[in-house]
Motif scaffolding. Structure first.
Motif, PDB file in Angstrom:
ATOM      1  N   GLU A   1     -20.959  -1.328  27.028  1.00  0.00           N
ATOM      2  CA  GLU A   1     -20.646  -0.005  27.856  1.00  0.00           C
ATOM      3  C   GLU A   1     -19.092   0.333  26.906  1.00  0.00           C
ATOM      4  N   TYR A   2     -18.840  -0.529  25.910  1.00  0.00           N
ATOM      5  CA  TYR A   2     -17.482  -0.303  24.984  1.00  0.00           C
ATOM      6  C   TYR A   2     -17.820   0.710  23.976  1.00  0.00           C
ATOM      7  N   PRO A   3     -16.820   1.682  23.982  1.00  0.00           N
ATOM      8  CA  PRO A   3     -16.988   2.788  22.979  1.00  0.00           C
ATOM      9  C   PRO A   3     -17.247   2.361  21.697  1.00  0.00           C
ATOM     10  N   HIS A   4     -17.789   3.026  20.947  1.00  0.00           N
ATOM     11  CA  HIS A   4     -18.096   2.489  19.320  1.00  0.00           C
ATOM     12  C   HIS A   4     -16.643   2.843  18.580  1.00  0.00           C
ATOM     13  N   LEU A   5     -16.408   1.919  17.695  1.00  0.00           N
ATOM     14  CA  LEU A   5     -15.254   2.459  17.114  1.00  0.00           C
ATOM     15  C   LEU A   5     -15.688   3.537  15.971  1.00  0.00           C
ATOM     16  N   PRO A   6     -14.889   4.387  15.493  1.00  0.00           N
ATOM     17  CA  PRO A   6     -15.149   5.337  14.462  1.00  0.00           C
ATOM     18  C   PRO A   6     -15.802   5.076  13.247  1.00  0.00           C
ATOM     19  N   GLN A   7     -16.851   5.791  13.019  1.00  0.00           N
ATOM     20  CA  GLN A   7     -17.542   5.450  11.458  1.00  0.00           C
ATOM     21  C   GLN A   7     -16.847   6.103  10.419  1.00  0.00           C
ATOM     22  N   VAL A   8     -16.245   5.312   9.394  1.00  0.00           N
ATOM     23  CA  VAL A   8     -15.614   5.963   8.535  1.00  0.00           C
ATOM     24  C   VAL A   8     -16.238   5.912   7.254  1.00  0.00           C
ATOM     25  N   GLU A   9     -16.498   6.983   6.634  1.00  0.00           N
ATOM     26  CA  GLU A   9     -16.960   7.052   5.246  1.00  0.00           C
ATOM     27  C   GLU A   9     -16.106   6.654   4.091  1.00  0.00           C
ATOM     28  N   GLU A  10     -16.331   5.559   3.369  1.00  0.00           N
ATOM     29  CA  GLU A  10     -15.207   5.391   2.454  1.00  0.00           C
ATOM     30  C   GLU A  10     -15.206   6.039   1.191  1.00  0.00           C
ATOM     31  N   GLN A  11     -14.886   7.322   1.393  1.00  0.00           N
ATOM     32  CA  GLN A  11     -15.004   7.804   0.040  1.00  0.00           C
ATOM     33  C   GLN A  11     -13.535   8.230  -0.432  1.00  0.00           C
ATOM     34  N   ASN A  12     -12.625   8.660   0.503  1.00  0.00           N
ATOM     35  CA  ASN A  12     -11.165   8.824   0.204  1.00  0.00           C
ATOM     36  C   ASN A  12     -10.459   7.432   0.014  1.00  0.00           C
ATOM     37  N   VAL A  13     -10.308   6.542  -0.657  1.00  0.00           N
ATOM     38  CA  VAL A  13      -9.565   5.276  -0.542  1.00  0.00           C
ATOM     39  C   VAL A  13      -8.591   5.254  -1.299  1.00  0.00           C
ATOM     40  N   PHE A  14      -7.290   4.872  -0.979  1.00  0.00           N
ATOM     41  CA  PHE A  14      -6.233   4.443  -1.810  1.00  0.00           C
ATOM     42  C   PHE A  14      -5.607   3.312  -1.568  1.00  0.00           C
ATOM     43  N   ARG A  15      -5.013   2.571  -2.326  1.00  0.00           N
ATOM     44  CA  ARG A  15      -4.530   1.344  -1.980  1.00  0.00           C
ATOM     45  C   ARG A  15      -2.976   1.298  -2.340  1.00  0.00           C
ATOM     46  N   VAL A  16      -2.281   0.276  -1.328  1.00  0.00           N
ATOM     47  CA  VAL A  16      -0.913   0.288  -1.417  1.00  0.00           C
ATOM     48  C   VAL A  16      -0.521  -1.168  -0.980  1.00  0.00           C
ATOM     49  N   PRO A  17       0.338  -1.784  -1.851  1.00  0.00           N
ATOM     50  CA  PRO A  17       0.791  -3.132  -1.425  1.00  0.00           C
ATOM     51  C   PRO A  17       1.388  -3.306  -0.048  1.00  0.00           C
ATOM     52  N   THR A  18       1.088  -4.315   0.762  1.00  0.00           N
ATOM     53  CA  THR A  18       1.410  -4.268   2.145  1.00  0.00           C
ATOM     54  C   THR A  18       2.802  -3.941   2.389  1.00  0.00           C
ATOM     55  N   ASP A  19       3.610  -4.717   1.639  1.00  0.00           N
ATOM     56  CA  ASP A  19       4.994  -4.563   1.682  1.00  0.00           C
ATOM     57  C   ASP A  19       5.647  -3.418   1.630  1.00  0.00           C
ATOM     58  N   LEU A  20       4.888  -2.813   0.574  1.00  0.00           N
ATOM     59  CA  LEU A  20       5.553  -1.432   0.167  1.00  0.00           C
ATOM     60  C   LEU A  20       5.131  -0.425   1.380  1.00  0.00           C
ATOM     61  N   LEU A  21       3.945  -0.640   1.898  1.00  0.00           N
ATOM     62  CA  LEU A  21       3.543   0.228   3.173  1.00  0.00           C
ATOM     63  C   LEU A  21       4.465  -0.054   4.381  1.00  0.00           C
ATOM     64  N   LYS A  22       5.002  -1.352   4.405  1.00  0.00           N
ATOM     65  CA  LYS A  22       5.672  -1.324   5.617  1.00  0.00           C
ATOM     66  C   LYS A  22       7.149  -0.824   5.327  1.00  0.00           C
ATOM     67  N   ASN A  23       7.425  -0.498   4.185  1.00  0.00           N
ATOM     68  CA  ASN A  23       8.750  -0.063   3.667  1.00  0.00           C
ATOM     69  C   ASN A  23       8.833   1.210   4.032  1.00  0.00           C
ATOM     70  N   ILE A  24       7.590   2.070   3.760  1.00  0.00           N
ATOM     71  CA  ILE A  24       7.385   3.342   3.588  1.00  0.00           C
ATOM     72  C   ILE A  24       7.511   3.773   5.052  1.00  0.00           C
ATOM     73  N   ILE A  25       7.002   3.073   5.851  1.00  0.00           N
ATOM     74  CA  ILE A  25       6.854   3.399   7.468  1.00  0.00           C
ATOM     75  C   ILE A  25       8.265   3.285   7.986  1.00  0.00           C
ATOM     76  N   ARG A  26       8.803   2.050   7.548  1.00  0.00           N
ATOM     77  CA  ARG A  26      10.216   1.980   8.121  1.00  0.00           C
ATOM     78  C   ARG A  26      11.395   2.814   7.786  1.00  0.00           C
ATOM     79  N   GLN A  27      11.006   3.485   6.513  1.00  0.00           N
ATOM     80  CA  GLN A  27      11.882   4.703   6.129  1.00  0.00           C
ATOM     81  C   GLN A  27      11.740   5.966   6.402  1.00  0.00           C
TER      82      GLN A  27
END
Length: 378
Positions: free
Chosen positions: A122-148
């Protein structure tokens, strides 16, 4: 379904997915956590239909056993009760078993709970995401970007698009902008992107705040997948989905002044502490206004006046003042938020007059800037 699991691993996963579970939801089953056991391990899912978080606990990791799955299966358990029970169990391991009608037994040591579960189908399905537009960021950099950036989003729903952060990706550069129309935060970063992809999306500030709480401070690369209405962050054993905000983000490039009339460089910590002290007497009703004036020989005066309470005046030595003399008023809170977001010991502030937005940057670093609109004081 029946499995035995390390309690600390389960507690951590439950805490992560709980961040997506809301008690105020129109879909009752979403107040629960979905648990799926397979021969690979156990997957927990929480969702409020805006944010969905999936956490995977592998049976074995780095040579140690986390989970022993006796029978595969799935169930949805009430998040509030399940999380409280797991945290307070006496032993290091937990046995979870689902019987008829989804009644779930949770055992640890001499303690045993029975929780009424629901059918995971009965639980809704998670969105199906087609992985065409992918980019990568180091996790600590992403945390800084969000914080700033995320602190500058609007908290008012009058313009929903401003409650999110605008992410633009082109030529392997990610530009993140947040504004509530009184201030603006901008952060740029180089990222790894496949096939030179571009995107221009607005991610809800609330989603980014929750994501930041879950991510570990590592320099491991994190995959980010963007579709038309969803963004997916893929970290180790965690999937974080968020819906995107509809609409066009305003063009903020015109807000950022190209030239300046007064340039001040000052030590970040000293300036922040002076603003903090001045704000102690600033009247809350007047949005916490502090005044800044340039004096002779590179001195700055920071002051605040509240007729009912009193006034404060402080002089600090700047590193340099170039250009016209200046008197300006601004929100102490906005200035302190901006200074805390910037990195570096010295900052440069470019003013273009008492009633124009001014820009705060770290010296010798163009990857981030903060912009604040002054306050009229008569």
């Amino acid at each position: 379904m029946k499995f035995i699991i390390q309690r600390d691993k389960l507690v951590q996963s439950v805490q992560d997915v709980l961040k997506a579970v809301s008690s105020r939801t129109t879909i009752p089953i979403l107040t629960g956590i979905k648990i799926v056991a397979t021969e690979e391990g156990v997957t927990l899912t929480g969702s409020d239909s805006d944010i969905s978080i999936e956490s995977f606990i592998p049976c074995e990791e780095d040579g140690s056993e986390n989970v022993e799955v006796k029978t595969a299966g799935s169930v949805v358990l009430q998040a509030r009760f399940f999380s409280e029970i797991i945290k307070k169990l006496p032993m290091d391991t937990v046995e979870i078993e689902v019987q008829n009608q989804y009644v779930t037994t949770i055992r640890s040591g001499k303690s045993e709970f029975n929780l009424n579960g629901q059918d995971a189908a009965e639980y809704p399905h998670l969105p199906q995401v087609e992985e065409q537009n992918v980019f990568r960021v180091p996790t600590d950099l992403l945390k800084n970007i969000i914080r700033q950036t995320v602190f500058a989003v609007s908290t008012s729903e009058t313009r929903p698009i401003l409650t999110g952060v605008n992410w633009k990706l082109e030529n392997h550069e990610l530009i993140c902008i947040a504004t509530d129309s009184h201030r603006l935060a901008l952060r740029k970063a180089k990222v790894e992107a496949e096939n030179n992809i571009t995107c221009n999306v607005v991610i809800p500030g609330k989603s980014l705040n929750e994501l930041n709480k879950i991510l570990d401070d590592t320099n491991e690369l994190l995959d980010i997948v963007v579709t038309e209405n969803q963004v997916l962050f893929k970290a180790k054993n965690i999937l974080f989905f968020s819906r995107l905000l509809d609409g066009n983000y305003p063009d903020t490039s015109r807000l950022i002044p190209a030239e300046s009339k007064t340039d001040i460089t000052v030590t970040t910590k000293e300036f922040l502490q002076a603003i903090d002290r001045a704000s102690l007497l600033a009247r809350e009703g007047r949005n916490n206004v502090v005044k800044l004036a340039t004096l002779e020989s590179d001195t700055l005066e920071v002051s605040s006046n509240s007729p009912e309470v009193g006034k404060v005046v402080e002089q600090i030595q700047s590193n340099s003042i170039d250009g016209e003399e200046l008197k300006i008023s601004f929100s102490a809170k906005y200035m302190m938020d901006a200074l805390k977001a910037l990195e570096g010991n010295e900052i440069l502030i470019n003013f273009t007059g008492a009633m124009r937005p001014f820009v705060i940057k770290t010296l010798h670093d163009d990857s981030m800037l903060q912009l604040i609109l002054p306050v009229r004081t008569y």
